[in-house]
Design a protein around this motif. Sequence first.
Motif, PDB file in Angstrom:
ATOM      1  N   SER A  62       4.300   2.156  -7.094  1.00 29.20           N
ATOM      2  CA  SER A  62       3.784   0.915  -7.679  1.00 29.20           C
ATOM      3  C   SER A  62       3.937  -0.252  -6.719  1.00 29.20           C
ATOM      4  CB  SER A  62       4.511   0.611  -9.000  1.00 29.20           C
ATOM      5  OG  SER A  62       4.266   1.624  -9.946  1.00 29.20           O
ATOM      6  N   VAL A  63       5.115  -0.369  -6.090  1.00 33.01           N
ATOM      7  CA  VAL A  63       5.346  -1.447  -5.122  1.00 33.01           C
ATOM      8  C   VAL A  63       4.420  -1.284  -3.926  1.00 33.01           C
ATOM      9  CG1 VAL A  63       7.022  -2.479  -3.556  1.00 33.01           C
ATOM     10  CG2 VAL A  63       7.734  -1.797  -5.863  1.00 33.01           C
ATOM     11  N   ASN A  64       4.320  -0.061  -3.416  1.00 30.32           N
ATOM     12  CA  ASN A  64       3.423   0.194  -2.294  1.00 30.32           C
ATOM     13  C   ASN A  64       1.983  -0.166  -2.622  1.00 30.32           C
ATOM     14  OD1 ASN A  64       5.426   1.132  -0.604  1.00 30.32           O
ATOM     15  ND2 ASN A  64       4.921   3.289  -0.845  1.00 30.32           N
ATOM     16  N   ALA A  65       1.538   0.165  -3.838  1.00 30.07           N
ATOM     17  CA  ALA A  65       0.150  -0.089  -4.224  1.00 30.07           C
ATOM     18  C   ALA A  65      -0.177  -1.574  -4.161  1.00 30.07           C
ATOM     19  CB  ALA A  65      -0.108   0.461  -5.619  1.00 30.07           C
ATOM     20  N   ILE A  66       0.776  -2.411  -4.578  1.00 30.85           N
ATOM     21  CA  ILE A  66       0.562  -3.858  -4.516  1.00 30.85           C
ATOM     22  C   ILE A  66       0.450  -4.318  -3.064  1.00 30.85           C
ATOM     23  CG2 ILE A  66       1.608  -6.099  -5.024  1.00 30.85           C
ATOM     24  CD1 ILE A  66       2.909  -4.757  -7.486  1.00 30.85           C
ATOM     25  N   ILE A  67       1.345  -3.809  -2.212  1.00 32.70           N
ATOM     26  CA  ILE A  67       1.326  -4.173  -0.796  1.00 32.70           C
ATOM     27  C   ILE A  67       0.026  -3.727  -0.135  1.00 32.70           C
ATOM     28  CG2 ILE A  67       2.429  -3.737   1.444  1.00 32.70           C
ATOM     29  CD1 ILE A  67       5.082  -3.422  -0.110  1.00 32.70           C
ATOM     30  N   VAL A  68      -0.396  -2.496  -0.433  1.00 32.05           N
ATOM     31  CA  VAL A  68      -1.597  -1.945   0.187  1.00 32.05           C
ATOM     32  C   VAL A  68      -2.842  -2.683  -0.286  1.00 32.05           C
ATOM     33  CG1 VAL A  68      -3.054   0.110   0.322  1.00 32.05           C
ATOM     34  CG2 VAL A  68      -0.587   0.324   0.557  1.00 32.05           C
ATOM     35  N   GLU A  69      -2.902  -3.008  -1.572  1.00 30.79           N
ATOM     36  CA  GLU A  69      -4.062  -3.748  -2.078  1.00 30.79           C
ATOM     37  C   GLU A  69      -4.184  -5.098  -1.382  1.00 30.79           C
ATOM     38  OE1 GLU A  69      -5.953  -5.284  -6.348  1.00 30.79           O
ATOM     39  OE2 GLU A  69      -3.904  -4.485  -6.241  1.00 30.79           O
ATOM     40  N   ARG A  70      -3.057  -5.768  -1.194  1.00 29.93           N
ATOM     41  CA  ARG A  70      -3.067  -7.060  -0.505  1.00 29.93           C
ATOM     42  C   ARG A  70      -3.511  -6.886   0.943  1.00 29.93           C
ATOM     43  NH1 ARG A  70       1.785  -8.737  -1.883  1.00 29.93           N
ATOM     44  NH2 ARG A  70       2.846  -7.874  -0.071  1.00 29.93           N
ATOM     45  N   GLU A  71      -3.031  -5.806   1.588  1.00 32.16           N
ATOM     46  CA  GLU A  71      -3.407  -5.559   2.981  1.00 32.16           C
ATOM     47  C   GLU A  71      -4.890  -5.240   3.110  1.00 32.16           C
ATOM     48  OE1 GLU A  71      -2.893  -5.021   7.157  1.00 32.16           O
ATOM     49  OE2 GLU A  71      -1.689  -6.012   5.600  1.00 32.16           O
ATOM     50  N   ARG A 333      -7.126   0.608   9.292  1.00 31.50           N
ATOM     51  CA  ARG A 333      -7.368  -0.756   9.755  1.00 31.50           C
ATOM     52  C   ARG A 333      -6.217  -1.256  10.623  1.00 31.50           C
ATOM     53  NH1 ARG A 333     -12.591  -0.430   8.818  1.00 31.50           N
ATOM     54  NH2 ARG A 333     -13.147  -0.373   6.610  1.00 31.50           N
ATOM     55  N   THR A 334      -4.984  -0.919  10.226  1.00 35.70           N
ATOM     56  CA  THR A 334      -3.817  -1.351  10.997  1.00 35.70           C
ATOM     57  C   THR A 334      -3.759  -0.649  12.345  1.00 35.70           C
ATOM     58  OG1 THR A 334      -2.593  -1.750   8.951  1.00 35.70           O
ATOM     59  CG2 THR A 334      -1.294  -1.529  10.969  1.00 35.70           C
ATOM     60  N   ALA A 335      -4.155   0.630  12.386  1.00 38.96           N
ATOM     61  CA  ALA A 335      -4.123   1.399  13.636  1.00 38.96           C
ATOM     62  C   ALA A 335      -5.025   0.793  14.696  1.00 38.96           C
ATOM     63  CB  ALA A 335      -4.532   2.841  13.364  1.00 38.96           C
ATOM     64  N   LEU A 336      -6.116   0.159  14.280  1.00 38.64           N
ATOM     65  CA  LEU A 336      -7.063  -0.410  15.249  1.00 38.64           C
ATOM     66  C   LEU A 336      -6.466  -1.565  16.047  1.00 38.64           C
ATOM     67  CD1 LEU A 336     -10.345  -0.441  13.098  1.00 38.64           C
ATOM     68  CD2 LEU A 336      -9.499   1.330  14.641  1.00 38.64           C
ATOM     69  N   SER A 337      -5.441  -2.203  15.496  1.00 36.43           N
ATOM     70  CA  SER A 337      -4.830  -3.341  16.187  1.00 36.43           C
ATOM     71  C   SER A 337      -3.409  -3.043  16.652  1.00 36.43           C
ATOM     72  CB  SER A 337      -4.822  -4.565  15.257  1.00 36.43           C
ATOM     73  OG  SER A 337      -4.075  -4.302  14.083  1.00 36.43           O
ATOM     74  N   THR A 338      -3.007  -1.783  16.653  1.00 32.83           N
ATOM     75  CA  THR A 338      -1.662  -1.374  17.064  1.00 32.83           C
ATOM     76  C   THR A 338      -1.723  -0.685  18.415  1.00 32.83           C
ATOM     77  OG1 THR A 338      -1.023  -1.052  14.743  1.00 32.83           O
ATOM     78  CG2 THR A 338       0.372  -0.021  16.424  1.00 32.83           C
ATOM     79  N   LYS A 353       5.034   0.657   9.024  1.00 34.63           N
ATOM     80  CA  LYS A 353       6.023  -0.421   9.031  1.00 34.63           C
ATOM     81  C   LYS A 353       5.329  -1.780   9.066  1.00 34.63           C
ATOM     82  CE  LYS A 353      10.281  -2.032  11.117  1.00 34.63           C
ATOM     83  NZ  LYS A 353      10.963  -1.953   9.810  1.00 34.63           N
ATOM     84  N   LYS A 354       4.247  -1.885   9.835  1.00 36.12           N
ATOM     85  CA  LYS A 354       3.498  -3.143   9.886  1.00 36.12           C
ATOM     86  C   LYS A 354       2.906  -3.483   8.517  1.00 36.12           C
ATOM     87  CE  LYS A 354       0.819  -4.093  13.364  1.00 36.12           C
ATOM     88  NZ  LYS A 354      -0.211  -3.972  14.439  1.00 36.12           N
ATOM     89  N   ILE A 355       2.444  -2.461   7.808  1.00 35.71           N
ATOM     90  CA  ILE A 355       1.894  -2.698   6.469  1.00 35.71           C
ATOM     91  C   ILE A 355       3.007  -3.091   5.502  1.00 35.71           C
ATOM     92  CG2 ILE A 355       0.711  -1.613   4.513  1.00 35.71           C
ATOM     93  CD1 ILE A 355      -0.669   0.222   6.575  1.00 35.71           C
TER      94      ILE A 355
END
Length: 414
Positions: A62-71, A333-338, A353-355
Amino acid sequence: MRLWLKLRIWRSAFGRYIYLGLLGFIIMFGMRRTGGDRNQRRPWRSITPVGEDSGLFMKMASVNAIIVERENRRQRPFVHHKVEDSDHTGLLRDAASMPRLIRGREDLKRDKTPFDDAYNKGTYLLEPTDSHTYTQLNTPRNICFDHRGMPRRVPMIIFVTSALGNLKRRDHVRVTYGNSQAWEVSDEPLVRTVFMLGATADPVLQAKISAEARIYGDIVQEDFIDSYLNLTRKTVMGLKWVTEHCRHAKFAMKIDDDTMLNKARILAFILRAPSHGVVIGNLNLDMPVVRSRVGDWGKYHISEDFYPASTYPPYLSGTAFIMSTDLVEATFRTALSTPLFPWEDVFMGMCWKKIGVSLMHDYHFMCTSNTEECYGDKEWPKYTVFVNLPAEYMVRVWVESTVYAEKQLPDIRK
């Protein structure tokens, strides 16, 4: 000359097709034999023990889902087809079959690791980022969409990282867990499979791969060189393909081509796990960086100048892991800028970790032993994936776990 080469390639491909059919017949025969001999029966809901940790799993998701949706909102918008959820024969989702987690509540509060102190140091930060704009040499047909372009319901898409020369391994996957008909519940496959390949400068080998792709329609291939040090690019290619071609799936599983699945455990997971914020596998915490070039681990040597921290960030073993597709998109999406890192599992850990998501560990997610510790009658049902298997063990595990899962199907329809 070209005609002779084409005939040779297609003759080889036709031979593999016949071999695949014979192997499939042997597996089906073995399933009937095994099914007649086994009398063990356990309630479907108890296949994956969870104990008191199921609540923690649900909380983390549940916590991850909120973080991922925001990302995902923060990243550039991505348009994908929406498929309405299916209850698959009326089964309600619950936590009854969630895996046990090794991380306790105190671990969720531990935000700072040795990785943080050195994150902004080291020459690895000078490595290029990869926008992943490679040309697709082959792409699957009718995997997540039908011939009319309408999206299929896909509870899980499996993308298998495979080397160009591993034709027999791909064949064994195709007649085991890679066969979508083996996952049918009420005439609807719950799992579909594709293979991830890089490119080669050898025109004969490339022609064979293209013929294989035309016959089976399950190969994703892009024009970066297929090599061990390009496993990071190959894994990102899998994330990209799922994001762009199968985002409506609930889960995506990354797996190597020498690894076999326990069908019963996978079915229990995809039918009962929460469909957002999930990233689970064999978790590695505070793994030391290999500094020496000597010994079996020498090939994983990383200099202190390149990466000064003594340990890596938390990551899941690259052999196999499962993500909900909301996290697949965010990770891509994060991998493209890492900045690229040579070890793909560490690179994925850096992205996660960045997410800011918490990784989930299943005690029995992976068995790496080639002994009866994994394959004894009382042991194999505990594990989800089996690593570095010879072909005969791959077939045995699949046959027995399929028979075991089929005996539980009446229970999951209740």
